[in-house]
Design a protein around this motif. Structure first.
Motif, short mmCIF file in Angstrom:
data_model
loop_
_atom_site.label_atom_id
_atom_site.label_comp_id
_atom_site.label_asym_id
_atom_site.label_seq_id
_atom_site.Cartn_x
_atom_site.Cartn_y
_atom_site.Cartn_z
N PRO A 663 -33.93 22.47 7.31
CA PRO A 663 -35.21 21.75 7.56
C PRO A 663 -35.59 21.86 9.04
O PRO A 663 -34.75 22.11 9.90
N PRO A 664 -36.83 21.68 9.33
CA PRO A 664 -37.26 21.74 10.74
C PRO A 664 -36.65 20.57 11.52
O PRO A 664 -36.20 19.58 10.94
N PRO A 665 -36.63 20.69 12.86
CA PRO A 665 -36.04 19.60 13.69
C PRO A 665 -36.80 18.29 13.47
O PRO A 665 -38.03 18.25 13.39
N ALA A 693 -22.53 25.29 17.75
CA ALA A 693 -22.92 23.96 17.28
C ALA A 693 -24.10 23.99 16.33
O ALA A 693 -24.61 22.95 15.96
N SER A 694 -24.58 25.21 15.98
CA SER A 694 -25.75 25.31 15.12
C SER A 694 -25.39 24.93 13.69
O SER A 694 -24.28 25.13 13.23
N CYS A 695 -26.37 24.41 13.00
CA CYS A 695 -26.15 24.06 11.60
C CYS A 695 -25.97 25.30 10.74
O CYS A 695 -25.37 25.24 9.68
N ALA A 696 -26.54 26.43 11.16
CA ALA A 696 -26.40 27.67 10.38
C ALA A 696 -25.04 28.31 10.54
O ALA A 696 -24.74 29.29 9.88
N ALA A 697 -24.25 27.77 11.48
CA ALA A 697 -22.93 28.36 11.71
C ALA A 697 -21.98 28.05 10.59
O ALA A 697 -20.97 28.71 10.44
N ARG A 698 -22.24 26.98 9.84
CA ARG A 698 -21.37 26.62 8.73
C ARG A 698 -22.22 26.61 7.46
O ARG A 698 -23.31 26.04 7.43
N ALA A 699 -21.68 27.21 6.43
CA ALA A 699 -22.43 27.29 5.16
C ALA A 699 -21.46 27.24 4.01
O ALA A 699 -20.27 27.55 4.15
N CYS A 700 -21.96 26.88 2.87
CA CYS A 700 -21.12 26.80 1.67
C CYS A 700 -20.79 28.21 1.19
O CYS A 700 -21.57 29.15 1.37
N CYS A 701 -19.66 28.36 0.55
CA CYS A 701 -19.21 29.68 0.11
C CYS A 701 -20.02 30.21 -1.05
O CYS A 701 -20.14 31.41 -1.24
N SER A 702 -20.58 29.34 -1.87
CA SER A 702 -21.24 29.80 -3.09
C SER A 702 -22.75 29.89 -2.95
O SER A 702 -23.37 30.88 -3.31
N CYS A 703 -23.37 28.84 -2.38
CA CYS A 703 -24.83 28.84 -2.29
C CYS A 703 -25.35 29.09 -0.90
O CYS A 703 -26.55 29.13 -0.69
N ARG A 704 -24.45 29.27 0.09
CA ARG A 704 -24.84 29.56 1.48
C ARG A 704 -25.74 28.46 2.06
O ARG A 704 -26.54 28.70 2.96
N CYS A 708 -24.41 21.05 7.35
CA CYS A 708 -24.77 19.96 8.27
C CYS A 708 -26.16 20.24 8.80
O CYS A 708 -26.45 21.36 9.22
N THR A 709 -26.98 19.26 8.81
CA THR A 709 -28.36 19.45 9.29
C THR A 709 -28.70 18.46 10.40
O THR A 709 -29.85 18.31 10.79
N SER A 710 -27.71 17.77 10.91
CA SER A 710 -27.97 16.77 11.97
C SER A 710 -27.91 17.45 13.33
O SER A 710 -27.86 18.68 13.43
N ALA A 711 -27.84 16.64 14.35
CA ALA A 711 -27.87 17.15 15.71
C ALA A 711 -26.53 17.74 16.07
O ALA A 711 -25.57 17.71 15.30
N ARG A 712 -26.45 18.24 17.33
CA ARG A 712 -25.24 18.93 17.77
C ARG A 712 -24.07 17.98 17.86
O ARG A 712 -22.95 18.33 17.52
N SER A 713 -24.32 16.76 18.29
CA SER A 713 -23.22 15.81 18.46
C SER A 713 -22.63 15.44 17.11
O SER A 713 -21.42 15.33 16.94
N SER A 714 -23.52 15.24 16.13
CA SER A 714 -23.01 14.89 14.81
C SER A 714 -22.19 16.04 14.23
O SER A 714 -21.21 15.82 13.54
#
Length: 741
Positions: A663-665, A693-704, A708-714
């Motif tokens: 989603p957008p910021p 720290a990007s949210c795109a750095a981590r993704a699910c193995c099956s649906c990509r 995490c879509t929160s801020a960098r600290s979260s």
């Protein structure tokens, strides 16, 4: 009643018997019994009706109705039908109503019934009883009438029955050949005549013995012999008489209409094929040789030529072949060489492997042949010994080449020349030197005139010349430069390149040149190779494979010609070279091999690669004849050799998984899919190009989907919390962090 009745003829009541009516009744019964002898006890059922208690009824002396009614004469047509169906007619009997009923029964096989001779299907058997009391003219008339009453199907069945009886027991039913011959000679229906004659020929072919029948002389007949020998002599005499009658009738049919001609030719051909060493062979050959020169019907000519081809191919003794060749040669000479080419094409099937000069025979062999009596010769022939087969084949070879020489000298441009040239090329290795020089001079003079012969005949002439020099001609010192140059020019003719047979002949000429390595010139061999490679680019794949095989053999015969396989600067001068003997030909590069290595046919690619790399040819092409190579890879039947491989079916592609865009910021985080919640703690995929720290750095193995879509600290806090859960006791959470690792 009589006036004085006898006491012995009175009954117990004293009443006298009626003697006269009883006598008349007995007389009528006697006439009926003599006319129709009863075969059943039911005949006597009417007798008690006439007499009862020894007293005759009134009116018993009257003539019965069946006595006044005349008997029906036997129907010949019905008798023949019953004979064909195997039904025998019985005597009539009384039925329940008092009338006469006729009865029939099936004929029992293996037992001679009383009416068999009368119900036979043959005309002679049906009229056997008639001939005893009638003259020859009346018997013949009755026989013709009995045969004419039969229908076509009944006649066919009768012919089949006669043939079956002859094959079942020929020694017993040898006389039935006469009945078959009567059907073939005197039946009014032409179709029945042809059917009967062909049936007779088929039976004769099955019964022909493996020896010639020699009838006994008068001295031998006067000698007392056993019953078996006497029966065998009678059988052989009857069989030979039937055989001669059939051959004579077949020869007469050659003067009738087209159908009879064709039937006669087929019959004579069958007898010649089966009985080439039997009696009447000369008459059959003399009748069939003129048929080979008929203009019409074509079917009869083809049948006769086919019969002689089979004879020449299978005759091991040589007598029949010699007789046929003599007759054909005489016909060719008397007709001023105006014969059908198909007649001379039969000579190509001659087997002359045992032919050798007569002077090579040793004195011992000559003495042994002179010491053999005729009986020993016949026994040796029956046992399969060749005997003097070489002498016969020498005579055949002499007649053949004398005829070939006459055709070459007197009609060099006629339709017989191609067949003659093929025959010269086939039997050239058996020609003596004297005849060889004469033939070579005549053929060479014909070849020098370029306008005299068409390309096909010129190629056959070149082939014949090279074959003449491969046998006894190897001892002759002859320069064949003009022959080779004419062959070089003929390999560019479209008529030669398109015809598989002519192309195989041209390639065979090149292979004969390979055997004469001392007479080969390197520039000329290179020119032949370059011409073959250029023709292979445009030829069908079967022809291209044969040309590449011949080119490889030329390279092996002349190693100096291998220079065309290497790149050089002289390849540009190929267009200006017109002389095959020009030394500049060795500087030309065989660029055609590069194009042939990208050919669509795998064997052509394999051969081109082997020639370009100077490797050895595959074993299946090492000694294969050019014509066999073209037949093996020919696509005329619609097949492709080798069979192309069927491509494997492509694996089904999986549908790509849906990708969730982040989603957008500042927007609310989208709910994670179920698969992400299930595998969030154990399966993570880190993108190398994305920030840590990007949210795109981590993704699910099956649906990509991003986990995490929160801020960098979260994101960092969630990472540290998951690291604490996985870290063992006593370990620092900072060291267990996957980001630090």
């Amino acid at each position: 009643s009589p006036p004085n009745p006898s006491p012995g003829l009175c009954s117990r009541s004293g009443r006298a018997l009626h003697v006269q009516p009883l006598r008349s009744t007995a007389a009528s019964l006697g006439r009926d019994l003599r006319a129709r002898p009863p075969t059943s006890r039911s005949f006597f059922t009417g007798l008690p009706l006439l007499m009862k208690n020894g007293i005759a009824r009134p009116g018993a002396n009257t003539t019965q109705p069946y006595e006044r009614r005349p008997r029906r004469a036997p129907d010949a047509r019905e008798a023949d039908q019953n004979a064909i169906k195997g039904i025998r007619t019985l005597l009539p009997v009384r039925d329940d109503k008092g009338g006469w009923a006729r009865r029939t029964t099936k004929r029992k096989r293996g037992k001679n019934q009383p009416g068999d001779n009368l119900n036979s299907a043959s005309p002679s058997d049906r009229t056997a009883g008639t001939k005893k009391g009638c003259g020859q003219g009346e018997a013949a008339a009755q026989e013709a009438a009995a045969t004419a009453n039969l229908t076509t199907n009944e006649k066919r069945a009768a012919i089949a029955k006669l043939a079956a009886q002859l094959l079942q027991a020929p020694h017993k039913h040898i006389a039935l050949f006469r009945d078959l011959h009567q059907y073939a000679q005197k039946d009014p229906v032409p179709m029945i005549q042809r059917l009967a004659l062909m049936s007779e020929v088929a039976v004769l072919c099955d019964l022909i013995p493996a020896y010639r029948i020699r009838l006994p002389t008068e001295k031998e007949l006067a000698t007392q012999v056993s019953a078996d020998v006497s029966a065998l002599r009678a059988y052989e005499k009857a069989f030979l008489s039937s055989y001669e009658s059939a051959v004579s009738l077949l020869r007469r049919w050659l003067r009738f209409d087209d159908k009879c001609k064709l039937a006669a030719v087929r019959g004579l051909s069958a007898l010649l094929s089966k009985g080439r060493d039997f009696n009447c062979r000369d008459a059959i050959v003399q009748a069939l040789v003129p048929v080979c020169n008929w203009h019409e019907p074509d079917a009869a000519r083809h049948e006769a030529c086919k019969a002689f081809e089979e004879l020449f191919a299978s005759d091991t003794v040589g007598e029949a072949s010699l007789l046929a060749v003599q007759q054909m040669s005489s016909l060719l000479r008397t007709s001023s060489f105006a014969v059908q080419p198909q007649m001379l094409r039969c000579w190509l099937q001659l087997k002359l492997d045992a032919a050798r000069p007569v002077d090579e025979a040793t004195k011992r062999a000559k003495k042994r042949r002179r010491s053999l009596d005729p009986l020993a010769k016949e026994l040796a022939l029956a046992e399969g010994e060749r005997g003097d087969a070489s002498v016969k084949q020498n005579a055949v070879l002499e007649h053949v080449f004398v005829t070939y020489a006459r055709v070459i000298k007197k009609c060099p441009s006629g339709p017989l020349l191609p067949i003659v040239l093929q025959g010269v090329a086939k039997f050239a290795h058996q020609v003596n030197v004297e005849l060889l020089l004469d033939l070579f001079a005549n053929l060479r003079a014909m070849l020098r005139d370029e306008d005299l012969l068409p390309p096909s005949s010129a190629l056959l002439c070149v082939h014949a010349l090279l074959r003449l020099l491969s046998g006894h001609g190897q001892a002759l010192a002859v320069d064949t430069k003009d022959v080779q140059l004419r062959l070089y020019s003929l390999l560019s003719e479209p008529e030669v390149l398109d015809d598989a047979q002519l192309l195989a002949t041209g390639l065979d000429c090149l292979e004969h040149l390979c055997k004469q390595r001392t007479n080969l010139l390197a520039p000329r061999v290179a020119s032949f190779i370059l011409k073959l490679l250029s023709a292979a680019l445009l030829a069908p794949h079967a022809h291209a494979a044969a040309m590449l095989c011949t080119a490889a053999r030329l390279l092996a015969a002349c190693p100096r010609a291998e220079s065309i396989l290497h790149a050089s600067e002289g390849s540009a001068v190929r267009a200006q070279i017109t002389d095959p003997d020009n030394p500049a030909t060795l500087q030309v590069t065989a660029w055609q091999l590069a194009a042939l290595q990208r050919h669509y046919h795998p064997p052509v690619v394999e051969l081109a690669r082997a020639i370009a790399t100077q490797a050895q040819l595959p074993s299946r092409f090492t000694r294969a004849a050019p014509l066999n190579v073209m037949r093996a890879f020919s696509a005329e039947s619609g097949n492709f050799n080798p069979r192309p491989r069927v491509p494997a079916a492509p694996a089904p592609r999986k549908a790509p998984a849906p990708r969730h865009r982040p989603p957008p910021p500042g927007a609310a985080a989208a709910p994670l899919p179920k698969c992400c919640w299930r595998r969030r703690r154990r399966t993570w995929i880190w993108a190398r190009s994305a920030p840590r720290a990007s949210c795109a750095a981590r993704a699910c193995c099956s649906c990509r989907a991003p986990t995490c879509t929160s801020a960098r600290s979260s994101c960092a806090s969630s990472t540290r919390r998951s690291a604490r859960r996985r870290a063992p006791s006593g370990a620092s959470p900072r060291a267990a962090s996957p980001a630090r690792a």
